[in-house]
Every structure is written in C-alpha cells, then in structure tokens.
Motif scaffolding. Structure first.
Motif, PDB file in Angstrom:
ATOM      1  N   THR A   1      -8.705   7.592   3.698  1.00 19.25           N
ATOM      2  CA  THR A   1      -8.747   6.488   2.746  1.00 19.25           C
ATOM      3  C   THR A   1      -9.012   7.036   1.346  1.00 19.25           C
ATOM      4  O   THR A   1      -9.451   8.181   1.182  1.00 19.25           O
ATOM      5  CB  THR A   1      -9.852   5.490   3.114  1.00 19.25           C
ATOM      6  OG1 THR A   1     -11.123   6.163   3.045  1.00 19.25           O
ATOM      7  CG2 THR A   1      -9.643   4.915   4.512  1.00 19.25           C
ATOM      8  N   ARG A   2      -8.772   6.214   0.351  1.00 17.69           N
ATOM      9  CA  ARG A   2      -9.046   6.625  -1.015  1.00 17.69           C
ATOM     10  C   ARG A   2     -10.534   6.924  -1.214  1.00 17.69           C
ATOM     11  O   ARG A   2     -10.897   7.862  -1.932  1.00 17.69           O
ATOM     12  CB  ARG A   2      -8.579   5.515  -1.964  1.00 17.69           C
ATOM     13  CG  ARG A   2      -8.969   5.683  -3.417  1.00 17.69           C
ATOM     14  CD  ARG A   2      -8.600   7.017  -3.996  1.00 17.69           C
ATOM     15  NE  ARG A   2      -7.181   7.346  -3.851  1.00 17.69           N
ATOM     16  CZ  ARG A   2      -6.654   8.497  -4.225  1.00 17.69           C
ATOM     17  NH1 ARG A   2      -7.420   9.448  -4.735  1.00 17.69           N
ATOM     18  NH2 ARG A   2      -5.377   8.740  -4.068  1.00 17.69           N
TER      19      ARG A   2
ATOM     20  N   ARG B   1      -6.185   1.303   9.499  1.00 15.35           N
ATOM     21  CA  ARG B   1      -5.951  -0.104   9.153  1.00 15.35           C
ATOM     22  C   ARG B   1      -6.569  -1.081  10.148  1.00 15.35           C
ATOM     23  O   ARG B   1      -7.205  -2.061   9.763  1.00 15.35           O
ATOM     24  CB  ARG B   1      -4.442  -0.364   9.070  1.00 15.35           C
ATOM     25  CG  ARG B   1      -3.811  -0.066   7.728  1.00 15.35           C
ATOM     26  CD  ARG B   1      -2.340  -0.421   7.804  1.00 15.35           C
ATOM     27  NE  ARG B   1      -1.704  -0.490   6.499  1.00 15.35           N
ATOM     28  CZ  ARG B   1      -0.415  -0.769   6.329  1.00 15.35           C
ATOM     29  NH1 ARG B   1       0.364  -0.973   7.388  1.00 15.35           N
ATOM     30  NH2 ARG B   1       0.103  -0.829   5.122  1.00 15.35           N
TER      31      ARG B   1
ATOM     32  N   THR C   1      -1.996   9.493  -5.779  1.00 19.60           N
ATOM     33  CA  THR C   1      -2.138   8.130  -6.306  1.00 19.60           C
ATOM     34  C   THR C   1      -2.130   7.072  -5.205  1.00 19.60           C
ATOM     35  O   THR C   1      -2.245   5.889  -5.497  1.00 19.60           O
ATOM     36  CB  THR C   1      -0.986   7.821  -7.291  1.00 19.60           C
ATOM     37  OG1 THR C   1       0.271   7.946  -6.604  1.00 19.60           O
ATOM     38  CG2 THR C   1      -1.010   8.769  -8.478  1.00 19.60           C
TER      39      THR C   1
ATOM     40  N   ASP D   1      -3.080   4.750  -1.765  1.00 19.93           N
ATOM     41  CA  ASP D   1      -4.248   4.107  -1.173  1.00 19.93           C
ATOM     42  C   ASP D   1      -4.773   4.947  -0.015  1.00 19.93           C
ATOM     43  O   ASP D   1      -5.959   4.905   0.315  1.00 19.93           O
ATOM     44  CB  ASP D   1      -3.880   2.708  -0.673  1.00 19.93           C
ATOM     45  CG  ASP D   1      -3.320   1.830  -1.781  1.00 19.93           C
ATOM     46  OD1 ASP D   1      -4.120   1.379  -2.619  1.00 19.93           O
ATOM     47  OD2 ASP D   1      -2.094   1.614  -1.815  1.00 19.93           O
ATOM     48  N   TYR D   2      -3.867   5.685   0.606  1.00 18.63           N
ATOM     49  CA  TYR D   2      -4.215   6.625   1.669  1.00 18.63           C
ATOM     50  C   TYR D   2      -3.631   7.981   1.302  1.00 18.63           C
ATOM     51  O   TYR D   2      -2.585   8.057   0.645  1.00 18.63           O
ATOM     52  CB  TYR D   2      -3.650   6.171   3.020  1.00 18.63           C
ATOM     53  CG  TYR D   2      -3.989   4.745   3.387  1.00 18.63           C
ATOM     54  CD1 TYR D   2      -5.242   4.415   3.885  1.00 18.63           C
ATOM     55  CD2 TYR D   2      -3.046   3.737   3.235  1.00 18.63           C
ATOM     56  CE1 TYR D   2      -5.559   3.112   4.219  1.00 18.63           C
ATOM     57  CE2 TYR D   2      -3.345   2.423   3.562  1.00 18.63           C
ATOM     58  CZ  TYR D   2      -4.609   2.109   4.059  1.00 18.63           C
ATOM     59  OH  TYR D   2      -4.915   0.819   4.384  1.00 18.63           O
TER      60      TYR D   2
ATOM     61  N   GLU E   1       0.833  -1.195   0.000  1.00 18.78           N
ATOM     62  CA  GLU E   1       0.000   0.000   0.000  1.00 18.78           C
ATOM     63  C   GLU E   1       0.875   1.257   0.000  1.00 18.78           C
ATOM     64  O   GLU E   1       2.027   1.231   0.425  1.00 18.78           O
ATOM     65  CB  GLU E   1      -0.917  -0.002   1.218  1.00 18.78           C
ATOM     66  CG  GLU E   1      -1.988  -1.080   1.165  1.00 18.78           C
ATOM     67  CD  GLU E   1      -2.876  -1.049   2.378  1.00 18.78           C
ATOM     68  OE1 GLU E   1      -4.107  -1.178   2.227  1.00 18.78           O
ATOM     69  OE2 GLU E   1      -2.346  -0.907   3.498  1.00 18.78           O
ATOM     70  N   LYS E   2       0.265   2.346  -0.484  1.00 16.54           N
ATOM     71  CA  LYS E   2       1.020   3.589  -0.608  1.00 16.54           C
ATOM     72  C   LYS E   2       0.272   4.749   0.043  1.00 16.54           C
ATOM     73  O   LYS E   2      -0.951   4.829  -0.020  1.00 16.54           O
ATOM     74  CB  LYS E   2       1.285   3.905  -2.082  1.00 16.54           C
ATOM     75  CG  LYS E   2       2.104   5.187  -2.299  1.00 16.54           C
ATOM     76  CD  LYS E   2       2.619   5.289  -3.717  1.00 16.54           C
ATOM     77  CE  LYS E   2       1.536   5.603  -4.712  1.00 16.54           C
ATOM     78  NZ  LYS E   2       2.065   5.911  -6.052  1.00 16.54           N
TER      79      LYS E   2
END
Length: 315
Positions: free
Chosen positions: A163-164, A112, A86, A88-89, A2-3
């Motif tokens: 979050t996205r 998470r 870009t 995920d978070y 994850e990024k």
C-alpha cells in the motif's frame, strides 16, 4: 480508478525485457479494474537495456524509466522506484520472470479484500539452484531469525505488492546501506505470504554470484543485528579464561615436576590461533565502523542520468 506502480530494477536485462513486457502486458490487460505504471530502473546496464526501455516507453505510455549514471546496486534501484512511484499500490518485480506476474491479481485481492498492507511472495522450492547455494541461503535465514528482532521469511523474494502507507514508511528510512528484506519486516504492518515454486530465468544470466550473495548476507546481518559484536566480546573473554588456565597449569607443572616449558611448535599454533581470533573480531568491528562511516557521508543513494519522468522528486 486506483493505480499500481510496478517497479522493475534492471541490470543487463536486454535478453529478458521483451519477454517480461509481453507477459506483464497480458496481466495488465486482464486486470482492467486498475491503472498501471511500469517503472523500469536501469541500474547502469552495459548492454542495450536502456534502449529497450526507451523503445517500450515509445510504444506504451504506461512505461516510465529511470537510468542511473552508473551501477548503484539493486537496493538503490528499489529505493529510486519507491521515491518516484505514483500509484496507490506499489509492486516490486524482477524482469527475468522469476517473479510470476500472474500472481499479481491474488496479491491485489489480499490487500483490497482481506485487509493486508502488503502481499509478499516466497519460494517453497529452490529447484534449479546449486545445492550449496540453497544450503547457505537457508542457513542465512535461520541465523538472522535467531540473532535479529526482525523476522525474515525463508525463501522470501523482493516481489511484493504494498500500500502507499507501507511505501511511505519505507521512504522514512533514509539509510545509505539498505537491506530491504529486513526493512520490509522492520516497518511492520500486516503481510500476507503467497507461496510458489521456484521459476527459472526466462533469458539471460543471474547477476548474483555466490560471492555477491555472501556479501549481501553480511550487509543484512550488520544492518539488523549487533549480535556479532557480542559474539566477538564473548570470544575474547573465553580466550582470556583459557589463557589464564594455561598459565596456571604451566606454573604448577614447573614447580611440582621441575619440567621446563618447551614445545615451540605448539606455542606457534596457539599464537596463530589467538592472532586469527583477534583479526576476526577486529574485522567484525570494522564492518560496523565502515557502515557508520558511509552513513555519515550523506551521499545520495543514486544519481539519475536519464529519465522520462517529469517530477520534482527525481534527483
């Protein structure tokens, strides 16, 4: 893996950027279970902020930057970061280290492991702030929470991890006049609040004067409440009622006591009072009309002059 995209709006932050990058690099190295993208937004800085961003980008491939054609304001910088993130978070963070990067692991854990959609921060103290500024800040939050359906947390910072899904919801709100503190609450979702004591700037000077904060608070009130319009109407009705009472009083006094109307100084004061109230109410209406006018123009929130991001979304 994850990024996390960390959005860092910057306006004349040449004195703080190296300190920030050093501290943020330490935190990123410790959080080795996620990838990072540092997205610096140069909001029309007049110093060497852009040059430092380019220097950092050459040293570290995780560093991206977007430079505006002029100063569009922090709200535009945040929106640009959301559009070009870009990860995920997505995390919002100031470059002056008043938003401690050391809180990031706790914020990620809240999302998470604890099931939150965002982890936001709030100051529990305002140490180092002028007392009058602290007083008006607290009053603003109290007033907003009374006149608006959107809850604003006292002492809330823009510093938060989302979050996205949360960020995508924010991007659905296309308004030109943005007040993100209110938008964060308006979109809903489950938010955990993390408290910390106020931290003073590591370097440089604040760009938020008392006047700018006052104008920003007006933006927030106009954006998330129509109560001022109702108040203006009530004031008008009250003044009309008082005027009718005075007219009746003067008529009765003249008929019974044969007392001619006199006292032009008091009359001038009354006219001035009523005129001031009318102008005040007209000003409230003007605020709402001006925001509507700006929205109908459909101008872009920001214009990019330079960037190292190759993305079709970049304007």
């Amino acid at each position: 893996m994850e990024k996390i995209t960390v959005i860092v709006p910057c306006y004349n932050e040449e004195a703080a950027l190296h300190y920030y990058f050093k501290e943020m690099s330490r935190v990123m190295d410790e959080m080795n279970d996620v990838d990072f993208e540092l997205l610096f937004i140069n909001d029309g800085s007049k110093d060497k902020t852009l040059e430092i961003m380019m220097e950092l980008a050459n040293k570290d491939s995780r560093v991206k930057y977007i430079s505006f054609s002029r100063n569009f304001g922090k709200e535009a910088a945040m929106y640009a970061g959301f559009e070009n993130s870009t990860g995920d978070y997505v995390c919002l963070m100031d470059a002056d280290l008043q938003d401690p990067p050391r809180l990031l692991p706790e914020m990620l854990k809240a999302i998470r492991e604890e099931g939150y959609d965002s982890a936001a921060t709030r100051r529990v103290t305002r140490k180092g702030e002028p007392p009058i500024r602290s007083f008006f800040a607290r009053m603003f939050y109290k007033i907003m929470n009374k006149i608006s359906d959107t809850e604003l947390m006292d002492g809330a910072r823009d510093y938060r991890l989302m979050t996205r899904q949360f960020v995508n919801a924010l991007l659905e709100l296309k308004e030109y006049n943005r007040f993100s503190k209110g938008l964060f609450g308006w979109v809903g979702f489950k938010t955990k609040w993390i408290e910390f004591e106020n931290v003073e700037r590591v370097a440089g000077e604040t760009k938020w004067s008392f006047w700018k904060l006052l104008l920003y608070s007006i933006e927030g009130i106009v954006a998330f409440s129509t109560a001022p319009l109702a108040i203006a109407s009530l004031i008008g009705m009250l003044m009309l009622f008082i005027a009718v009472i005075f007219i009746i009083f003067i008529i009765i006094k003249t008929l019974i006591f044969n007392d001619p109307t006199s006292g032009w100084p008091s009359l001038v004061c009354i006219i001035t009072l009523i005129g001031g109230i009318q102008i005040f109410c007209t000003g409230i209406l003007g605020q709402y009309l001006s925001k509507t006018y700006l929205e109908t123009k459909k101008r872009p929130v920001y214009i990019v002059k330079d960037t190292n991001i190759e993305d079709e979304k970049t304007k």
